[in-house]
Every structure is written in C-alpha cells, then in structure tokens.
Design a protein around this motif. Structure first.
Motif, PDB file in Angstrom:
ATOM      1  N   SER A  25      -1.299  -4.619  -1.786  1.00 49.03           N
ATOM      2  CA  SER A  25      -0.864  -4.643  -0.443  1.00 49.03           C
ATOM      3  C   SER A  25      -0.926  -3.281   0.458  1.00 49.03           C
ATOM      4  CB  SER A  25       0.556  -5.465  -0.278  1.00 49.03           C
ATOM      5  OG  SER A  25       0.551  -6.374  -0.784  1.00 49.03           O
ATOM      6  N   VAL A  26      -0.246  -2.168  -0.369  1.00 43.61           N
ATOM      7  CA  VAL A  26      -0.213  -1.023   0.293  1.00 43.61           C
ATOM      8  C   VAL A  26      -1.780  -0.404   0.318  1.00 43.61           C
ATOM      9  CG1 VAL A  26       0.390   1.584  -0.323  1.00 43.61           C
ATOM     10  CG2 VAL A  26       1.923  -0.443  -0.529  1.00 43.61           C
ATOM     11  N   LEU A  27      -2.676  -0.759  -0.661  1.00 47.75           N
ATOM     12  CA  LEU A  27      -3.904  -0.196  -0.651  1.00 47.75           C
ATOM     13  C   LEU A  27      -4.648  -0.719   0.475  1.00 47.75           C
ATOM     14  CD1 LEU A  27      -6.133   1.705  -2.137  1.00 47.75           C
ATOM     15  CD2 LEU A  27      -6.515  -0.410  -3.445  1.00 47.75           C
ATOM     16  N   LEU A  28      -4.453  -1.899   0.676  1.00 46.86           N
ATOM     17  CA  LEU A  28      -5.241  -2.586   1.446  1.00 46.86           C
ATOM     18  C   LEU A  28      -4.748  -2.328   2.915  1.00 46.86           C
ATOM     19  CD1 LEU A  28      -7.173  -5.370   2.417  1.00 46.86           C
ATOM     20  CD2 LEU A  28      -5.225  -6.726   2.443  1.00 46.86           C
ATOM     21  N   THR A  29      -3.473  -2.250   3.326  1.00 44.71           N
ATOM     22  CA  THR A  29      -3.006  -1.696   4.332  1.00 44.71           C
ATOM     23  C   THR A  29      -3.523  -0.401   5.081  1.00 44.71           C
ATOM     24  OG1 THR A  29      -1.029  -3.076   4.328  1.00 44.71           O
ATOM     25  CG2 THR A  29      -0.964  -1.247   5.829  1.00 44.71           C
ATOM     26  N   ILE A  30      -3.336   0.588   3.931  1.00 50.32           N
ATOM     27  CA  ILE A  30      -4.012   1.896   4.155  1.00 50.32           C
ATOM     28  C   ILE A  30      -5.523   2.004   4.734  1.00 50.32           C
ATOM     29  CG2 ILE A  30      -4.363   4.212   3.092  1.00 50.32           C
ATOM     30  CD1 ILE A  30      -1.659   3.742   1.904  1.00 50.32           C
ATOM     31  N   LEU A  32      -7.192  -0.649   5.940  1.00 53.00           N
ATOM     32  CA  LEU A  32      -7.494  -1.079   7.127  1.00 53.00           C
ATOM     33  C   LEU A  32      -6.951  -0.590   8.322  1.00 53.00           C
ATOM     34  CD1 LEU A  32      -6.834  -4.844   6.348  1.00 53.00           C
ATOM     35  CD2 LEU A  32      -9.008  -3.976   6.510  1.00 53.00           C
ATOM     36  N   VAL A  33      -5.751  -0.060   8.236  1.00 51.27           N
ATOM     37  CA  VAL A  33      -5.349   0.677   9.449  1.00 51.27           C
ATOM     38  C   VAL A  33      -5.042   2.233   9.076  1.00 51.27           C
ATOM     39  CG1 VAL A  33      -3.993  -1.308  10.174  1.00 51.27           C
ATOM     40  CG2 VAL A  33      -2.824   0.192   8.895  1.00 51.27           C
ATOM     41  N   GLY A  34      -5.257   2.914   8.124  1.00 53.29           N
ATOM     42  CA  GLY A  34      -5.194   4.205   7.837  1.00 53.29           C
ATOM     43  C   GLY A  34      -5.589   5.145   8.822  1.00 53.29           C
ATOM     44  N   LEU A  52       3.990  -4.193   8.137  1.00 50.93           N
ATOM     45  CA  LEU A  52       3.039  -5.031   7.777  1.00 50.93           C
ATOM     46  C   LEU A  52       3.069  -5.384   6.542  1.00 50.93           C
ATOM     47  CD1 LEU A  52      -0.117  -3.166   9.366  1.00 50.93           C
ATOM     48  CD2 LEU A  52       0.784  -5.365   9.956  1.00 50.93           C
ATOM     49  N   ILE A  53       3.384  -4.472   5.352  1.00 53.16           N
ATOM     50  CA  ILE A  53       3.363  -4.482   3.882  1.00 53.16           C
ATOM     51  C   ILE A  53       4.439  -5.660   3.480  1.00 53.16           C
ATOM     52  CG2 ILE A  53       3.839  -3.390   1.686  1.00 53.16           C
ATOM     53  CD1 ILE A  53       2.325  -1.109   2.939  1.00 53.16           C
TER      54      ILE A  53
END
Length: 102
Positions: A25-30, A32-34, A52-53
């Motif tokens: 979840s953290v990997l996907l969030t970073i 997508l929006v990093g 988000l996470i």
C-alpha cells in the motif's frame, strides 16, 4: 510448544501479516502520488500519505492478506492430517507362512 512460544509465534505472524498489508500500500501510494507531492512540506506529505494509506490497508490489504493466510493455514492442516493418516511402511521383515490356508 509452551504458551510463551505460542504467544511469540502468534505475534510474529501478526507482525508479518501487517507488514504484508502495509508495504504494498505504501509502495503503491508513493509510486502514484510521490512526484506530485515532492514540493510539499514533509508533515503535509506524511499527512496526505497516511490519509490515503490507512483506509487502503484497513479495508482492502489487511482483509486480503488475512484471507490468504487463512487459506494457507487450512491447506497446511489438511496436508498434515492426510500425512498422519497414511500408513507408515513397516521396516520389519515378516516371514511368509507356508500354510496355504492362511
């Protein structure tokens, strides 16, 4: 297995399950929006990421990991019960009876 060993094993299992839910979840969030939040101050970036996470982990990732682990545990229990029911080979040599009636 002692009670302490059971508690330690259960906590280790819980820790690994939480990590398996959080990391993707953290990997996907970073991913997508990093780039979009790169110029934001650090506290605001962390706030946005956690907003988000947390729902993703709580409602999607953790239930999915729990379901997968339960299926794996059930398969292991089935496999163990089947392997216990199989007859073990006898390593003792038996003499055949010469009596045809037996």
């Amino acid at each position: 297995m002692t009670r302490l060993q059971q508690v330690i094993l259960e906590r280790l299992k819980t820790t690994v399950m939480v990590w398996l839910a959080v990391y993707p979840s953290v990997l996907l969030t970073i991913w997508l929006v990093g780039d979009r939040t790169q110029d934001w101050p650090m506290p605001l970036r962390v706030l946005g990421a956690t907003l988000l996470i947390a729902p993703i982990v709580t409602n999607i990732s953790q239930p999915a990991v729990r379901t997968i682990v339960e299926k794996i545990e059930k398969a292991i229990v089935r496999w163990q019960s089947r392997s216990r029911l199989k007859p073990r080979p006898s390593w003792t040599i038996t003499q055949k009876s010469k009596d045809p009636e037996i």
